[in-house]
Design a protein around this motif. Sequence first.
Motif, PDB file in Angstrom:
ATOM      1  N   GLN A   1       0.853  -1.110   0.027  1.00 17.35           N
ATOM      2  CA  GLN A   1       0.006   0.085   0.097  1.00 17.35           C
ATOM      3  C   GLN A   1       0.936   1.268   0.058  1.00 17.35           C
ATOM      4  O   GLN A   1       0.494   2.066  -0.694  1.00 17.35           O
ATOM      5  N   ILE A   2       1.868   1.322   0.748  1.00 14.87           N
ATOM      6  CA  ILE A   2       2.686   2.367   0.962  1.00 14.87           C
ATOM      7  C   ILE A   2       3.593   2.700  -0.400  1.00 14.87           C
ATOM      8  O   ILE A   2       3.732   3.710  -0.891  1.00 14.87           O
ATOM      9  N   ASN A   3       4.125   1.533  -1.123  1.00 16.42           N
ATOM     10  CA  ASN A   3       4.729   1.465  -2.188  1.00 16.42           C
ATOM     11  C   ASN A   3       3.954   2.215  -3.142  1.00 16.42           C
ATOM     12  O   ASN A   3       4.401   2.979  -3.888  1.00 16.42           O
ATOM     13  N   ILE A   4       2.656   1.702  -3.279  1.00 19.83           N
ATOM     14  CA  ILE A   4       1.963   2.328  -4.631  1.00 19.83           C
ATOM     15  C   ILE A   4       1.710   3.838  -4.375  1.00 19.83           C
ATOM     16  O   ILE A   4       1.873   4.780  -5.217  1.00 19.83           O
ATOM     17  N   GLN A   5       1.516   4.305  -2.925  1.00 16.08           N
ATOM     18  CA  GLN A   5       1.360   5.838  -2.941  1.00 16.08           C
ATOM     19  C   GLN A   5       2.717   6.436  -3.174  1.00 16.08           C
ATOM     20  O   GLN A   5       2.631   7.562  -3.858  1.00 16.08           O
ATOM     21  N   VAL A   6       3.892   5.901  -2.590  1.00 11.92           N
ATOM     22  CA  VAL A   6       5.142   6.609  -2.884  1.00 11.92           C
ATOM     23  C   VAL A   6       5.449   6.796  -4.326  1.00 11.92           C
ATOM     24  O   VAL A   6       5.620   7.634  -4.971  1.00 11.92           O
ATOM     25  N   VAL A   7       5.343   5.444  -5.127  1.00 12.12           N
ATOM     26  CA  VAL A   7       5.454   5.624  -6.650  1.00 12.12           C
ATOM     27  C   VAL A   7       4.548   6.740  -7.289  1.00 12.12           C
ATOM     28  O   VAL A   7       4.928   7.396  -7.968  1.00 12.12           O
ATOM     29  N   ARG A   8       3.512   6.862  -6.827  1.00  6.20           N
ATOM     30  CA  ARG A   8       2.341   7.908  -7.156  1.00  6.20           C
ATOM     31  C   ARG A   8       2.957   9.054  -7.031  1.00  6.20           C
ATOM     32  O   ARG A   8       2.798  10.169  -7.940  1.00  6.20           O
ATOM     33  N   ILE A   9       3.473   9.516  -5.833  1.00  4.69           N
ATOM     34  CA  ILE A   9       4.120  10.875  -5.435  1.00  4.69           C
ATOM     35  C   ILE A   9       5.403  11.147  -6.138  1.00  4.69           C
ATOM     36  O   ILE A   9       5.506  11.904  -6.811  1.00  4.69           O
ATOM     37  N   PHE A  10       6.391   9.981  -6.382  1.00  6.70           N
ATOM     38  CA  PHE A  10       7.403  10.087  -7.162  1.00  6.70           C
ATOM     39  C   PHE A  10       7.021  10.522  -8.677  1.00  6.70           C
ATOM     40  O   PHE A  10       7.704  11.697  -9.389  1.00  6.70           O
ATOM     41  N   THR A  11       5.702   9.873  -9.243  1.00  3.13           N
ATOM     42  CA  THR A  11       5.327  10.324 -10.510  1.00  3.13           C
ATOM     43  C   THR A  11       4.841  11.722 -10.612  1.00  3.13           C
ATOM     44  O   THR A  11       4.928  12.439 -11.415  1.00  3.13           O
ATOM     45  N   LYS A  12       4.114  12.244  -9.510  1.00  2.00           N
ATOM     46  CA  LYS A  12       3.584  13.593  -9.564  1.00  2.00           C
ATOM     47  C   LYS A  12       4.702  14.518  -9.549  1.00  2.00           C
ATOM     48  O   LYS A  12       4.745  15.652 -10.287  1.00  2.00           O
ATOM     49  N   ILE A  13       5.754  14.220  -8.728  1.00  2.00           N
ATOM     50  CA  ILE A  13       6.914  15.011  -8.995  1.00  2.00           C
ATOM     51  C   ILE A  13       7.732  15.261 -10.148  1.00  2.00           C
ATOM     52  O   ILE A  13       7.988  16.116 -10.668  1.00  2.00           O
ATOM     53  N   ARG A  14       7.925  14.045 -10.809  1.00  2.00           N
ATOM     54  CA  ARG A  14       8.514  13.882 -12.181  1.00  2.00           C
ATOM     55  C   ARG A  14       7.604  14.932 -13.044  1.00  2.00           C
ATOM     56  O   ARG A  14       8.184  15.631 -14.000  1.00  2.00           O
ATOM     57  N   GLU A  15       6.165  14.577 -13.052  1.00  2.00           N
ATOM     58  CA  GLU A  15       5.326  15.492 -14.005  1.00  2.00           C
ATOM     59  C   GLU A  15       5.328  16.916 -13.853  1.00  2.00           C
ATOM     60  O   GLU A  15       5.317  17.644 -14.561  1.00  2.00           O
ATOM     61  N   ALA A  16       5.460  17.237 -12.379  1.00  2.00           N
ATOM     62  CA  ALA A  16       5.734  18.552 -11.941  1.00  2.00           C
ATOM     63  C   ALA A  16       7.012  19.286 -12.763  1.00  2.00           C
ATOM     64  O   ALA A  16       7.009  20.494 -13.006  1.00  2.00           O
ATOM     65  N   LEU A  17       8.112  18.333 -12.451  1.00  2.00           N
ATOM     66  CA  LEU A  17       9.291  19.067 -13.125  1.00  2.00           C
ATOM     67  C   LEU A  17       9.177  18.954 -14.485  1.00  2.00           C
ATOM     68  O   LEU A  17       9.759  20.054 -15.042  1.00  2.00           O
ATOM     69  N   LEU A  18       8.590  18.194 -15.253  1.00  2.00           N
ATOM     70  CA  LEU A  18       8.194  18.337 -16.628  1.00  2.00           C
ATOM     71  C   LEU A  18       7.374  19.369 -16.996  1.00  2.00           C
ATOM     72  O   LEU A  18       7.682  20.290 -18.068  1.00  2.00           O
ATOM     73  N   ASP A  19       6.539  19.832 -16.257  1.00  2.00           N
ATOM     74  CA  ASP A  19       5.683  21.027 -16.426  1.00  2.00           C
ATOM     75  C   ASP A  19       6.554  22.176 -16.457  1.00  2.00           C
ATOM     76  O   ASP A  19       6.456  22.967 -17.241  1.00  2.00           O
ATOM     77  N   ASN A  20       7.250  22.342 -15.327  1.00  2.00           N
ATOM     78  CA  ASN A  20       8.242  23.453 -15.050  1.00  2.00           C
ATOM     79  C   ASN A  20       9.224  23.614 -16.264  1.00  2.00           C
ATOM     80  O   ASN A  20       9.392  24.685 -16.684  1.00  2.00           O
ATOM     81  N   LEU A  21       9.635  22.145 -16.981  1.00  2.00           N
ATOM     82  CA  LEU A  21      10.772  22.508 -17.831  1.00  2.00           C
ATOM     83  C   LEU A  21      10.035  23.020 -19.209  1.00  2.00           C
ATOM     84  O   LEU A  21      10.644  23.910 -19.882  1.00  2.00           O
ATOM     85  N   SER A  22       8.775  22.487 -19.580  1.00  2.00           N
ATOM     86  CA  SER A  22       7.931  23.320 -20.754  1.00  2.00           C
ATOM     87  C   SER A  22       7.761  24.732 -20.517  1.00  2.00           C
ATOM     88  O   SER A  22       7.829  25.372 -21.342  1.00  2.00           O
ATOM     89  N   ILE A  23       7.440  25.053 -19.464  1.00  2.00           N
ATOM     90  CA  ILE A  23       7.283  26.369 -19.125  1.00  2.00           C
ATOM     91  C   ILE A  23       8.532  27.251 -19.088  1.00  2.00           C
ATOM     92  O   ILE A  23       8.428  28.124 -19.731  1.00  2.00           O
ATOM     93  N   ARG A  24       9.708  26.771 -18.660  1.00  2.00           N
ATOM     94  CA  ARG A  24      10.827  27.333 -19.099  1.00  2.00           C
ATOM     95  C   ARG A  24      11.050  27.755 -20.608  1.00  2.00           C
ATOM     96  O   ARG A  24      11.678  28.751 -20.886  1.00  2.00           O
ATOM     97  N   LEU A  25      10.890  26.649 -21.273  1.00  2.00           N
ATOM     98  CA  LEU A  25      11.016  26.461 -22.714  1.00  2.00           C
ATOM     99  C   LEU A  25      10.209  27.717 -23.257  1.00  2.00           C
ATOM    100  O   LEU A  25      10.878  28.487 -24.144  1.00  2.00           O
ATOM    101  N   ASP A  26       8.991  27.698 -22.843  1.00  2.00           N
ATOM    102  CA  ASP A  26       8.192  28.831 -23.442  1.00  2.00           C
ATOM    103  C   ASP A  26       8.595  30.118 -22.914  1.00  2.00           C
ATOM    104  O   ASP A  26       8.460  31.019 -23.930  1.00  2.00           O
ATOM    105  N   VAL A  27       9.107  30.210 -21.864  1.00  2.00           N
ATOM    106  CA  VAL A  27       9.480  31.500 -21.288  1.00  2.00           C
ATOM    107  C   VAL A  27      10.677  32.034 -22.302  1.00  2.00           C
ATOM    108  O   VAL A  27      10.890  33.101 -22.592  1.00  2.00           O
ATOM    109  N   GLU A  28      11.735  31.191 -22.450  1.00  2.00           N
ATOM    110  CA  GLU A  28      12.785  31.308 -23.101  1.00  2.00           C
ATOM    111  C   GLU A  28      12.538  31.930 -24.818  1.00  2.00           C
ATOM    112  O   GLU A  28      13.048  32.659 -25.453  1.00  2.00           O
ATOM    113  N   GLU A  29      11.442  31.050 -25.275  1.00  2.00           N
ATOM    114  CA  GLU A  29      10.965  31.550 -26.586  1.00  2.00           C
ATOM    115  C   GLU A  29      10.540  32.941 -26.741  1.00  2.00           C
ATOM    116  O   GLU A  29      10.624  33.489 -27.568  1.00  2.00           O
ATOM    117  N   ILE A  30       9.806  33.231 -25.655  1.00  2.00           N
ATOM    118  CA  ILE A  30       8.938  34.410 -25.430  1.00  2.00           C
ATOM    119  C   ILE A  30      10.105  35.513 -25.341  1.00  2.00           C
ATOM    120  O   ILE A  30      10.135  36.384 -26.172  1.00  2.00           O
TER     121      ILE A  30
END
Length: 183
Positions: free
Chosen positions: A112-141
């Motif tokens: 049970q804990i492992n499922i939750q931890v893996v989901r949280i790691f996935t959320k963190i990874r997605e947030a970092l990817l979103d942050n990266l795409s925002i940074r790329l958009d800002v650089e383009e602007i």
Amino acid sequence: MTEEKNEGIMLSDEVVMTKIFVVRNQRVMIDRDLAELYGVETKRLKEAVRRNITRFPEDFMFEMTKEELQIWRSQFASSNSDKMGLRYPPFCFTEQGVTMLSCILNSQRAIQINIQVVRIFTKIREALLDNLSIRLDVEEIKKKIESQDKNIELVFSYLDELIEKQENPEPRRQIGYKRNNKD
């Protein structure tokens, strides 16, 4: 058994997220925190890992060096009670290592804990990817703005030239028919 399931479900994401650290440029969880989440002693968790060490290559799990431990401890100056429990450098588990841990511990709570931890790691990874795409958009602007600045400067220089010509007009040659005055 149902109580263990409920405990795993009641654990908040924020609690788990506070137990994820960056060591060697990797997001990891340390053995003590995982043992607490899984409901086992840290000593028992380390024993299980050592018995199954072939399941934990360097990219799944590594042991902090003494220098890394000192640096890590110094980052958490406000929590002395947490630091005191670490006499030895802890094992650090990456996301894959956490998944492997649940395989060797094999309790309902660990799953049970492992499922939750893996989901949280996935959320963190997605947030970092979103942050990266925002940074790329800002650089383009920024690039577009820089080129627009150059264009605006060019327009202003042309306007300055026009204004200067209007203020200092060159004598104009008369146009039209020339008449000879022979009267």
